[in-house]
Design an enzyme around this catalytic site. Structure first.
Site, PDB file in Angstrom:
ATOM      1  N   HIS A   1     -12.842  10.280  28.534  1.00  0.00           N
ATOM      2  CA  HIS A   1     -13.565  10.901  29.656  1.00  0.00           C
ATOM      3  C   HIS A   1     -14.859  10.122  29.913  1.00  0.00           C
ATOM      4  CE1 HIS A   1     -15.927  13.795  31.969  1.00  0.00           C
ATOM      5  NE2 HIS A   1     -14.766  14.310  32.330  1.00  0.00           N
TER       6      HIS A   1
ATOM      7  N   GLU B   1     -10.342  10.028  37.489  1.00  0.00           N
ATOM      8  CA  GLU B   1     -11.519  10.869  37.673  1.00  0.00           C
ATOM      9  C   GLU B   1     -12.703   9.995  38.096  1.00  0.00           C
ATOM     10  OE1 GLU B   1     -11.119  14.822  35.499  1.00  0.00           O
ATOM     11  OE2 GLU B   1     -12.172  13.456  34.185  1.00  0.00           O
TER      12      GLU B   1
HETATM   13  C1  PEP Z   1     -14.433  16.512  34.825  1.00  0.00           C
HETATM   14  O1  PEP Z   1     -15.604  16.435  34.457  1.00  0.00           O
HETATM   15  O2  PEP Z   1     -13.538  15.903  34.229  1.00  0.00           O
HETATM   16  C2  PEP Z   1     -14.114  17.339  35.975  1.00  0.00           C
HETATM   17  C3  PEP Z   1     -12.920  17.220  36.518  1.00  0.00           C
HETATM   18  O3  PEP Z   1     -15.076  18.188  36.368  1.00  0.00           O
HETATM   19  P1  PEP Z   1     -15.192  19.057  37.712  1.00  0.00           P
HETATM   20  O4  PEP Z   1     -13.818  19.534  38.073  1.00  0.00           O
HETATM   21  O5  PEP Z   1     -16.096  20.181  37.342  1.00  0.00           O
HETATM   22  O6  PEP Z   1     -15.760  18.153  38.737  1.00  0.00           O
END
Ligand code: PEP
Length: 258
Positions: free
Chosen positions: A103, A173
């Protein structure tokens, strides 16, 4: 079982560093009651509680649950003098069937690199867990138009040496889209990177998920991006009502798509 393209939409959440054991278990119990033993047709849910609550959440979901419990991180070594860490076998012993790796918060704050991500992917596969490999570019990379190249390099490093990647999930992400300071993307903003991931790896991995500022409102549109096999969600899924709503959206999105 994972094979080639994901047979179902993946909808998962990491609680990050939120929730007491009691809160996490209450979430799991409500989820179990709401889904029953069969779960939601066409949807593969997963929940990544903090390590303190993993065993109790897995137990509350129950054996054979349609919801996978998992860890937010694990070390690449099986055991040893790594104070403060937990290993993949230890996570599995606590009930994890999936492990999140790489992450952006771990890359930014805890020294996670493409090299450690690769080692952790290998460990997860060695021990029969699903590695959920996070990738994503910073805002500056995005602004330069270099997102796809950046993300492809991260994933290539993560899968280096992996012969059979059918159990691997990739979570795209974008760093600029996740968390409190994240900006919600237009579906078109993620389409190029998802397409690049799909073209490079789609036929060999278990699925490509999108994560970052997913909400009940935008979930259907993000699931509709070509190549997106599911969503990895933070804040919008931390209330059980939000998570259940996202599962329902994924179920109907699948019906629409087929
Ligand atoms: C994350 O931090 O991996 C994430 C998906 O957060 P959010 O959905 O809160 O943006």
């Amino acid at each position: 079982m994972l094979s080639g393209r994901a047979p179902a939409r993946w909808i998962g959440t990491s609680f990050k560093m939120t929730k007491t054991r009691a809160e996490a278990v209450a979430f799991a119990r409500t989820l179990r009651e709401a889904l029953g033993p069969d779960g939601v047709p066409g949807v593969r849910p997963f929940v990544l509680p903090p390590a303190t609550a993993l065993a109790e959440v897995a137990a509350a979901l129950g054996p054979g649950s349609p919801v996978l419990a998992g860890a937010q991180n694990a070390h690449w070594e099986d055991a040893g003098p790594w104070t403060g860490e937990i290993s993949v076998p230890q996570a599995a012993d606590a009930g994890a069937r999936i492990v999140e790796i790489g992450h952006s918060e771990r890359r930014a704050h805890f020294g996670e690199t493409d090299a450690t991500v690769r080692l952790k992917v290998a460990s997860a596969l060695r021990h029969g867990l699903i590695p959920l490999v996070c990738c994503g570019e910073e805002a500056g990379v995005h602004a330069r138009g270099d997102s796809a190249a950046h993300v492809l390099a991260q994933v290539a490093a993560a899968l280096d040496g992996v012969e059979d990647a059918t159990r691997v999930l990739i979570a795209y992400e974008p760093v600029w889209a996740i968390g409190e300071r994240g900006r919600e993307p237009h579906p078109g903003e993620i389409a190029d990177v998802v397409a690049a991931l799909r073209d490079a790896h789609g036929s060999r991995v278990g699925g490509i998920l999108y994560g970052g500022s997913v909400t009940e409102r935008n979930a259907a549109a993000l699931l509709g991006v070509d190549g997106v096999d599911g969503l990895f969600v933070g804040r919008a899924a931390w209330r059980i009502e939000g998570f259940l709503a996202l599962l329902a959206t994924a179920a109907s999105a699948r019906v629409t798509a087929s």
